[in-house]
Design an enzyme around this catalytic site. Structure first.
Site, PDB file in Angstrom:
ATOM      1  N   THR A  84       1.538  -4.662   4.072  1.00  0.00           N
ATOM      2  CA  THR A  84       1.359  -5.086   5.464  1.00  0.00           C
ATOM      3  C   THR A  84       0.719  -6.474   5.586  1.00  0.00           C
ATOM      4  O   THR A  84       0.908  -7.155   6.590  1.00  0.00           O
ATOM      5  CB  THR A  84       0.465  -4.097   6.230  1.00  0.00           C
ATOM      6  OG1 THR A  84      -0.801  -4.016   5.569  1.00  0.00           O
ATOM      7  CG2 THR A  84       1.092  -2.721   6.284  1.00  0.00           C
TER       8      THR A  84
ATOM      9  N   THR B 236       0.820  -1.223   0.000  1.00  0.00           N
ATOM     10  CA  THR B 236       0.000   0.000   0.000  1.00  0.00           C
ATOM     11  C   THR B 236       0.846   1.260   0.000  1.00  0.00           C
ATOM     12  O   THR B 236       0.484   2.260  -0.620  1.00  0.00           O
ATOM     13  CB  THR B 236      -0.930  -0.010   1.236  1.00  0.00           C
ATOM     14  OG1 THR B 236      -1.828  -1.097   1.092  1.00  0.00           O
ATOM     15  CG2 THR B 236      -1.724   1.270   1.366  1.00  0.00           C
TER      16      THR B 236
HETATM   17  N1  LIG Z   1      -1.584  -2.079   3.852  1.00  0.00           N
HETATM   18  C1  LIG Z   1      -1.123  -2.893   2.867  1.00  0.00           C
HETATM   19  O1  LIG Z   1       0.028  -2.818   2.543  1.00  0.00           O
HETATM   20  C2  LIG Z   1      -2.079  -3.902   2.301  1.00  0.00           C
HETATM   21  C3  LIG Z   1      -1.753  -4.371   0.907  1.00  0.00           C
HETATM   22  N2  LIG Z   1      -2.843  -5.180   0.397  1.00  0.00           N
HETATM   23  C4  LIG Z   1      -0.480  -5.211   0.851  1.00  0.00           C
HETATM   24  O2  LIG Z   1      -0.280  -6.050   1.680  1.00  0.00           O
HETATM   25  O3  LIG Z   1       0.278  -5.080  -0.071  1.00  0.00           O
END
Ligand SMILES: NC(=O)C[C@H](N)C(=O)O
Length: 301
Positions: free
Chosen positions: A84, A12
């Protein structure tokens, strides 16, 4: 002067909104351009991949580990920008594949894209640079002002900025970062650095729910490992006991954890857990799912 290598992988933090929803696009140089680099720190950037962390493969995790291992002596510390959702899996994997790594390997990302107003990305990335310039050892997640060791960190919240917890036993952070200042509270013990290559493994992970039937459990016969997430401290219904016994007899190593978000598994408490122990099923205790899986991948479980 501390020399840091920033390895970007997507997530993200790198996302931009498009017709198909959020997708990672920004590279490491663009991310770094948005933050204040701490004084006395020089950062080089290498883009390893640009993917949502859902799509990170085992081969890509190993590529991250190799990039760290090959550059270990060239840099004082490393930052990995990462999505994440699977950050805790990658952090545990790097801890197990790179035991004794004698430099900080700091994974960070964000819940909102760097380019979005009010994003948590700038603070997380600049905190990660502070941690990477410290004397910390090994892989850890730096998020929302906390530095959490890769073997005891779990993504606990899909939306809150404070997205990670210390796993089932609430393992305290190894450090806190306040206003750009890191206070280290703990860190892994030093040991000889090594690259421990993962071993090919056929594993299955099954949550025990009222819908789990013996037939599904039996499909795990002949696998190397079966990881069951039982009820409470580690209960598995009597109706599944024969199937689990057959899986054990087929040569599969069977482990039992808890599906509760807090508290360790302890299969010795209730008869419904002990009957699993009697079959040769081993209890995972307080180990995070992410670390159990990393240990399985490295032939440690
Ligand atoms: N907050 C994030 O980074 C979620 C994203 N879908 C990822 O894991 O790449």
């Amino acid at each position: 002067m501390k020399h840091i290598l920033l390895l970007s992988t997507g997530g993200t933090i790198s996302c931009r909104a498009g017709a198909d929803g959020l997708a990672p696009q920004a590279d490491g140089t663009q991310l770094l351009g948005e933050v204040r680099v701490p004084e006395g720190v020089r950062v080089e950037v290498r883009d390893l991949m640009c993917v949502d962390s859902t799509d990170v493969t085992d081969t890509q995790r190993l590529a991250m580990a190799r990039a760290l291992w090959e550059n270990r002596k060239t840099y004082d510390g490393f930052v990995l920008t990462h999505g994440t959702d699977t950050m805790a899996y990658t952090a545990a994997f790097l801890c197990r594949v790179l035991p004794g790594f004698d430099r900080p390997v700091i994974l960070t990302g964000s819940q909102l894209p760097m380019e979005e107003d009010g994003s948590d990305a700038p603070e997380n990335l600049s905190d990660a640079l502070v941690c990477a310039a410290s004397d910390y050892r090994g892989a850890a997640v730096c998020f929302a002002g906390k530095l959490r060791r890769g073997t005891c960190v779990t993504k606990a919240d899909t939306q809150a900025f404070d997205a990670f917890s210390g796993g089932n036993t609430g393992c305290p952070p190894d450090g806190v970062i306040d206003d750009g200042v890191l206070t280290l509270l703990d860190m892994p013990q030093p040991e000889a650095p090594a690259l421990r290559l993962p071993v090919p493994v056929r594993a299955a992970v099954l949550p025990v729910t009222p819908l789990l039937d013996a037939e599904t459990v039996l499909t795990c016969c002949g696998r190397d490992v079966l990881l069951l997430y039982g009820y409470g401290v580690g209960g598995v219904p009597e109706a599944l006991a024969d199937a689990v016994a057959q899986v054990v007899r087929s040569g599969t190593r069977v482990y039992l954890g808890t599906q509760c978000a807090c508290g360790p598994a302890d299969c010795s408490v209730y008869a419904v857990g002990r009957r699993m122990q009697a079959l040769g099923v081993r209890c995972l205790g307080a180990q995070t799912v992410e670390d159990a899986i990393a240990c399985i991948q490295c032939g440690l479980l």
